[in-house]
Design a protein around this motif. Structure first.
Motif, PDB file in Angstrom:
ATOM      1  N   ASN A  48       1.259  -1.303  -0.105  1.00  0.00           N
ATOM      2  CA  ASN A  48      -0.533  -0.291  -0.308  1.00  0.00           C
ATOM      3  C   ASN A  48       0.853   1.266  -0.137  1.00  0.00           C
ATOM      4  OD1 ASN A  48      -2.202  -1.151   0.129  1.00  0.00           O
ATOM      5  ND2 ASN A  48      -3.108  -1.226   1.874  1.00  0.00           N
ATOM      6  N   GLU A  49       1.787   1.189   0.347  1.00  0.00           N
ATOM      7  CA  GLU A  49       3.305   3.118   0.930  1.00  0.00           C
ATOM      8  C   GLU A  49       3.379   2.979  -0.155  1.00  0.00           C
ATOM      9  OE1 GLU A  49       6.063   1.161   3.556  1.00  0.00           O
ATOM     10  OE2 GLU A  49       3.903   1.590   5.566  1.00  0.00           O
ATOM     11  N   HIS A  50       3.684   1.340  -1.290  1.00  0.00           N
ATOM     12  CA  HIS A  50       4.657   1.738  -2.519  1.00  0.00           C
ATOM     13  C   HIS A  50       3.023   2.571  -3.293  1.00  0.00           C
ATOM     14  CE1 HIS A  50       8.064  -0.998  -1.484  1.00  0.00           C
ATOM     15  NE2 HIS A  50       7.937  -0.332  -0.275  1.00  0.00           N
ATOM     16  N   SER A  51       2.485   1.800  -3.699  1.00  0.00           N
ATOM     17  CA  SER A  51       1.079   2.105  -4.642  1.00  0.00           C
ATOM     18  C   SER A  51       1.009   3.484  -4.328  1.00  0.00           C
ATOM     19  CB  SER A  51       0.494   1.546  -3.935  1.00  0.00           C
ATOM     20  OG  SER A  51       0.167  -0.089  -3.792  1.00  0.00           O
TER      21      SER A  51
ATOM     22  N   VAL B 264       8.276   4.649 -10.166  1.00  0.00           N
ATOM     23  CA  VAL B 264       8.442   6.053  -9.915  1.00  0.00           C
ATOM     24  C   VAL B 264       9.763   6.714  -9.966  1.00  0.00           C
ATOM     25  CG1 VAL B 264       9.116   6.758  -7.344  1.00  0.00           C
ATOM     26  CG2 VAL B 264       6.667   5.705  -7.625  1.00  0.00           C
ATOM     27  N   ILE B 265      10.655   5.031 -10.270  1.00  0.00           N
ATOM     28  CA  ILE B 265      12.200   6.197 -10.461  1.00  0.00           C
ATOM     29  C   ILE B 265      12.083   6.596 -12.129  1.00  0.00           C
ATOM     30  CG2 ILE B 265      14.570   5.296 -10.767  1.00  0.00           C
ATOM     31  CD1 ILE B 265      14.510   4.057  -8.473  1.00  0.00           C
ATOM     32  N   GLY B 266      11.274   5.528 -12.642  1.00  0.00           N
ATOM     33  CA  GLY B 266      11.336   5.781 -14.163  1.00  0.00           C
ATOM     34  C   GLY B 266      11.139   7.325 -14.833  1.00  0.00           C
ATOM     35  N   VAL B 267       9.800   7.919 -13.738  1.00  0.00           N
ATOM     36  CA  VAL B 267       9.212   8.933 -13.889  1.00  0.00           C
ATOM     37  C   VAL B 267      10.176   9.693 -13.309  1.00  0.00           C
ATOM     38  CG1 VAL B 267       7.006  10.311 -13.336  1.00  0.00           C
ATOM     39  CG2 VAL B 267       7.441   7.949 -13.888  1.00  0.00           C
ATOM     40  N   LEU B 268      10.692   9.834 -12.411  1.00  0.00           N
ATOM     41  CA  LEU B 268      12.400  10.967 -12.371  1.00  0.00           C
ATOM     42  C   LEU B 268      12.989  10.947 -12.728  1.00  0.00           C
ATOM     43  CD1 LEU B 268      12.055  10.374  -7.928  1.00  0.00           C
ATOM     44  CD2 LEU B 268      10.466  12.473  -9.349  1.00  0.00           C
TER      45      LEU B 268
ATOM     46  N   HIS C 228       4.490  -4.867  -8.272  1.00  0.00           N
ATOM     47  CA  HIS C 228       5.216  -5.239  -7.799  1.00  0.00           C
ATOM     48  C   HIS C 228       6.766  -3.890  -8.378  1.00  0.00           C
ATOM     49  CE1 HIS C 228       3.623  -8.940  -6.108  1.00  0.00           C
ATOM     50  NE2 HIS C 228       2.885  -8.768  -7.302  1.00  0.00           N
ATOM     51  N   HIS C 229       6.109  -3.412  -9.217  1.00  0.00           N
ATOM     52  CA  HIS C 229       7.286  -2.371 -10.146  1.00  0.00           C
ATOM     53  C   HIS C 229       6.767  -1.052  -9.107  1.00  0.00           C
ATOM     54  CE1 HIS C 229       8.405  -5.942 -11.925  1.00  0.00           C
ATOM     55  NE2 HIS C 229       7.154  -6.347 -12.583  1.00  0.00           N
ATOM     56  N   CYS C 230       6.249  -0.834  -8.364  1.00  0.00           N
ATOM     57  CA  CYS C 230       6.295   0.741  -8.489  1.00  0.00           C
ATOM     58  C   CYS C 230       7.334   1.406  -7.685  1.00  0.00           C
ATOM     59  CB  CYS C 230       5.490   0.844  -6.335  1.00  0.00           C
ATOM     60  SG  CYS C 230       3.637  -0.155  -6.966  1.00  0.00           S
TER      61      CYS C 230
ATOM     62  N   TYR D 215      16.198  -0.068  -4.211  1.00  0.00           N
ATOM     63  CA  TYR D 215      16.398   1.147  -4.699  1.00  0.00           C
ATOM     64  C   TYR D 215      17.549   1.747  -4.934  1.00  0.00           C
ATOM     65  CZ  TYR D 215      15.414   6.409  -3.952  1.00  0.00           C
ATOM     66  OH  TYR D 215      14.799   7.513  -4.475  1.00  0.00           O
ATOM     67  N   ILE D 216      18.397   2.107  -3.423  1.00  0.00           N
ATOM     68  CA  ILE D 216      19.821   1.670  -4.342  1.00  0.00           C
ATOM     69  C   ILE D 216      20.085   1.081  -5.409  1.00  0.00           C
ATOM     70  CG2 ILE D 216      22.203   2.017  -3.072  1.00  0.00           C
ATOM     71  CD1 ILE D 216      20.032   3.811  -1.474  1.00  0.00           C
ATOM     72  N   ASN D 217      20.333   0.126  -5.441  1.00  0.00           N
ATOM     73  CA  ASN D 217      20.504  -1.140  -6.771  1.00  0.00           C
ATOM     74  C   ASN D 217      19.858  -0.330  -7.768  1.00  0.00           C
ATOM     75  OD1 ASN D 217      22.599  -2.586  -5.784  1.00  0.00           O
ATOM     76  ND2 ASN D 217      20.629  -3.525  -4.794  1.00  0.00           N
ATOM     77  N   LEU D 218      18.359  -0.192  -7.973  1.00  0.00           N
ATOM     78  CA  LEU D 218      17.984   0.790  -8.999  1.00  0.00           C
ATOM     79  C   LEU D 218      18.879   1.932  -9.336  1.00  0.00           C
ATOM     80  CD1 LEU D 218      14.291   0.428  -7.867  1.00  0.00           C
ATOM     81  CD2 LEU D 218      15.620  -0.618 -10.581  1.00  0.00           C
ATOM     82  N   LEU D 219      19.047   2.620  -8.168  1.00  0.00           N
ATOM     83  CA  LEU D 219      19.882   4.570  -8.694  1.00  0.00           C
ATOM     84  C   LEU D 219      21.271   3.830  -9.685  1.00  0.00           C
ATOM     85  CD1 LEU D 219      18.298   6.203  -5.451  1.00  0.00           C
ATOM     86  CD2 LEU D 219      18.182   6.472  -7.841  1.00  0.00           C
TER      87      LEU D 219
END
Length: 675
Positions: free
Chosen positions: A3-6, A87-91, A81-83, A127-131
């Motif tokens: 829910n938080e990620h959503s 989020v990172i993609g948009v930013l 599962h890919h929130c 999140y860090i790995n995605l960055l």
């Protein structure tokens, strides 16, 4: 946690999706203004959620409503599962714009998202790995524009996140990579502030993985000019290495410096096995120097280039404190110093600082002046760091124990002239060769040929050397303590071990005479004009830590063990600057006492003892020249002892000074034996 990620995904969609669907290249000026407003709103709502979460009021709101904006979470996001990827993609689409204000706000959102994940205790490592993955994509795009290819492997598992981020970053560049590195550094600062070991380890593991999987050899090759120094080639190199690359390198070095400095390395150095991160940085160091510092004269961005030099020196110094040094590493580092910092190392020490340097002392952005030929001259700040690291490496070699083969090689160098380096020489001889060559470039005339004739000039040189460090308290005491790592000419055991010839003993005696800690102690006291209040300020300052106390303790022990050297020291020169205490004239009351004192001694007056000091010549420059250095030093240390005792008696000294007082008492007893 879903829910938080959503909620986060929905928030980003609501405010930012309209500006990213068509790509950053199509944004008009008006749309950029609206985007800045939207970014501010996103940042504010996430901060509000964190604040309410911290106050334990978020649990009820997360059941169905957005905490910040009262927005209902759509069902389509409930089990996504890919929130985080979305989020990172948009930013990332936003970060890929060329607007620096948008860069700043988008970066702040990426930082606050990490705070969001820390508070919700979920997926920070992902999140860090995605960055870091986004950094790789951006670098790959930047290399492609320069005609080079870098393969970026997909993330493990489902390939869809990798595909989404690559699409989002199709306009990514070196500027994008720089923004993300700034974000990662800000995240690290927040983790260091919160001191959450488990989360910090996640961050460190992700960073180690990034470093170990980057093609550093390719990057070093791309930015290293191969021999051609013609104007046309230098111009091409300048065009190939724009400001955005230098900016990325600056943020990368800043991140690495912060990680090496972090407290986790204290336990790593105590074990025999180095941490994987430290091993990676140690192995990466030569390639970092090549990519960051080669052909810096090509660039118009002189301030950034000098900043890279500053950070590389900081990184090397901090790394030297965290690894188990062996001769091969230290020798390779000395070679790197000569390759990239030789101009700084041989810069005259007694030159004046020009331009902004005297107002921005130590600032990496006030680091350059120009001569008539427009050639960049390194600042005193860089000179301090380079010389300190050079002497640290040299003293490390001097104090290393040799193997039997090395020792035998040193004893059988009959054919070598003074300090000539043989491939089989021991590390100690290598260190002395380094010191000999460096001093020969800086000392006046043929100082090694006639010691007596140049004795006074040599002490002037040491005074200039010390004055170089007097305005930076943190490195001042590190350098002063470093002097204790150099052997002295009186240590016959050292001379016998290295098997010096008669000529070498003479030349080594000058080196050890210059760097003798008792001489430095005398010149240090002269540099502060024998003002015991300055010493007291050092001892109680939180900025300098325990280094001043350690230095004074070691000096007092050395003075007591080598009493005649301390008493017989003579020098007619004058200190070139005066390190004054931080108390101002307004702090003194009508009785000659300090009425305004540091917070931890609030309510107590420190005795100024102005009449006593004038009588002894402690602060009167004209009178100081009429009495011996020993008498000036004695009076200063006597006054310091009285001040420490006064504060300690009132329980106002910030730590237990008993050991220091015992050393000062022993010093006083020795002085009492003199007529």
């Amino acid at each position: 946690m879903a829910n938080e990620h959503s909620w986060l995904c929905c928030l980003i969609d609501r405010y930012l999706r309209p500006y990213t669907e068509t790509g950053s290249a199509s944004l008009t000026k008006e749309m950029e203004k609206q985007l800045l407003i939207a970014l501010s709103q996103v940042y504010t709502e996430i901060k509000l959620w964190i604040k309410e979460y911290e106050s334990d009021n978020s649990s009820e709101d997360m059941a169905g409503n957005s905490v910040g904006g009262g927005q209902i979470i759509p069902e389509s996001h409930a089990h996504d599962h890919h929130c985080l990827t979305k989020v990172i993609g948009v930013l990332m689409v936003v970060v890929a714009t060329e607007n620096p204000y948008i860069h700043h706000l988008a970066g702040n959102i990426l930082v606050v998202v990490s705070d969001f994940l820390v508070e919700s205790e979920s997926f920070l490592g992902e999140y860090i790995n995605l960055l870091y993955f986004c950094v790789k994509i951006s670098i790959s795009n930047g290399l492609s524009s320069m005609g080079h290819t870098m393969e970026v492997k997909d993330l493990r598992g489902d390939p869809s996140p990798s595909h989404l981020l690559k699409l989002s970053l199709k306009s990514g560049s070196w500027s994008t990579a720089a923004v993300i590195m700034r974000v990662l550094h800000s995240v690290l600062k927040q983790l260091n502030r919160d001191l959450i070991d488990q989360i910090f380890n996640i961050y460190l593991e992700a960073t180690t993985s990034f470093i170990s999987n980057m093609p550093w050899d390719l990057l070093s090759e791309v930015y290293h000019a191969q021999g051609d120094s013609s104007p046309d080639h230098l111009r091409q190199m300048q065009e190939a290495k724009p400001k955005s690359i230098l900016t990325f390198q600056g943020y990368l070095l800043r991140l690495l410096c912060s990680l090496v400095k972090s407290g986790w390395t204290d336990t790593a150095i105590s074990t025999s096995v180095e941490h994987p991160f430290i091993c990676e940085i140690k192995n990466l160091l030569p390639r970092l120097l090549i990519s960051c510092l080669s052909n810096e004269q090509c660039s118009d961005n002189v301030a950034i280039s000098q900043y890279l030099k500053h950070k590389m020196l900081i990184l090397m110094i901090r790394l030297s404190n965290q690894i188990h040094l062996d001769p091969s590493i230290v020798v390779s580092w000395l070679d790197l110093i000569h390759t990239y910092f030789q101009d700084v190392l041989l810069q005259p020490m007694d030159g004046q600082e020009f331009g902004l340097d005297k107002y921005l002392e130590g600032s990496p952005f006030g680091v350059m002046t120009f001569d008539m030929g427009k050639k960049c001259i390194s600042s005193k700040h860089l000179q301090r760091l380079a010389i300190f690291f050079f002497l640290k490496c040299s003293s490390s070699l001097l104090n290393m124990k040799e193997t039997t083969d090395q020792h035998y090689a040193c004893k059988n160098l009959k054919s070598c002239s003074s300090f000539d380096l043989n491939p089989k020489c021991c590390s100690r001889r290598k260190a002395l060769l380094e010191l000999h060559k460096w001093l020969k470039e800086l000392l006046p005339g043929d100082s090694f040929a006639d010691h007596d004739m140049c004795s006074e000039k040599c002490m002037d040189f040491v005074s200039s050397f010390l004055q170089l460090y007097m305005q930076e308290d943190d490195i001042l005491f590190e350098m002063l303590l470093q002097m204790f790592c150099l052997p002295f000419y009186s240590e016959q055991k050292f001379i016998d071990e290295v098997a010096f010839s008669a000529v070498e003993v003479r030349e080594f005696s000058l080196i050890s005479h210059l760097f003798h800690p008792i001489h430095f102690f005398h010149l240090f006291l002269a540099g502060i004009h024998y003002d015991h209040q300055v010493l007291l300020d050092y001892l109680i300052s939180k900025d300098t830590g325990a280094s001043p106390a350690e230095y004074l303790l070691r000096c007092l022990r050395k003075v007591c063990d080598s009493w005649n050297i301390f008493v017989e020291f003579s020098w007619n020169g004058k200190g070139r600057s005066r390190k004054r205490k931080r108390f101002s004239a307004d702090d003194y009351n009508s009785k000659g006492e300090i009425s305004a004192v540091p917070s931890f001694v609030s309510g107590v007056s420190l005795p100024l003892e102005s009449k006593s000091k004038k009588a002894h010549g402690c602060c009167d420059e004209d009178y100081v020249t009429q009495i011996s250095p020993f008498e000036c030093a004695r009076n200063c240390l006597f006054s310091l002892k009285a001040s420490i005792e006064s504060l300690h008696l009132k329980n106002l000294f910030p730590y237990n000074p008993q050991v220091l007082l015992r050393r000062l008492m022993r010093f006083q007893e020795l002085c009492g034996n003199r007529p």
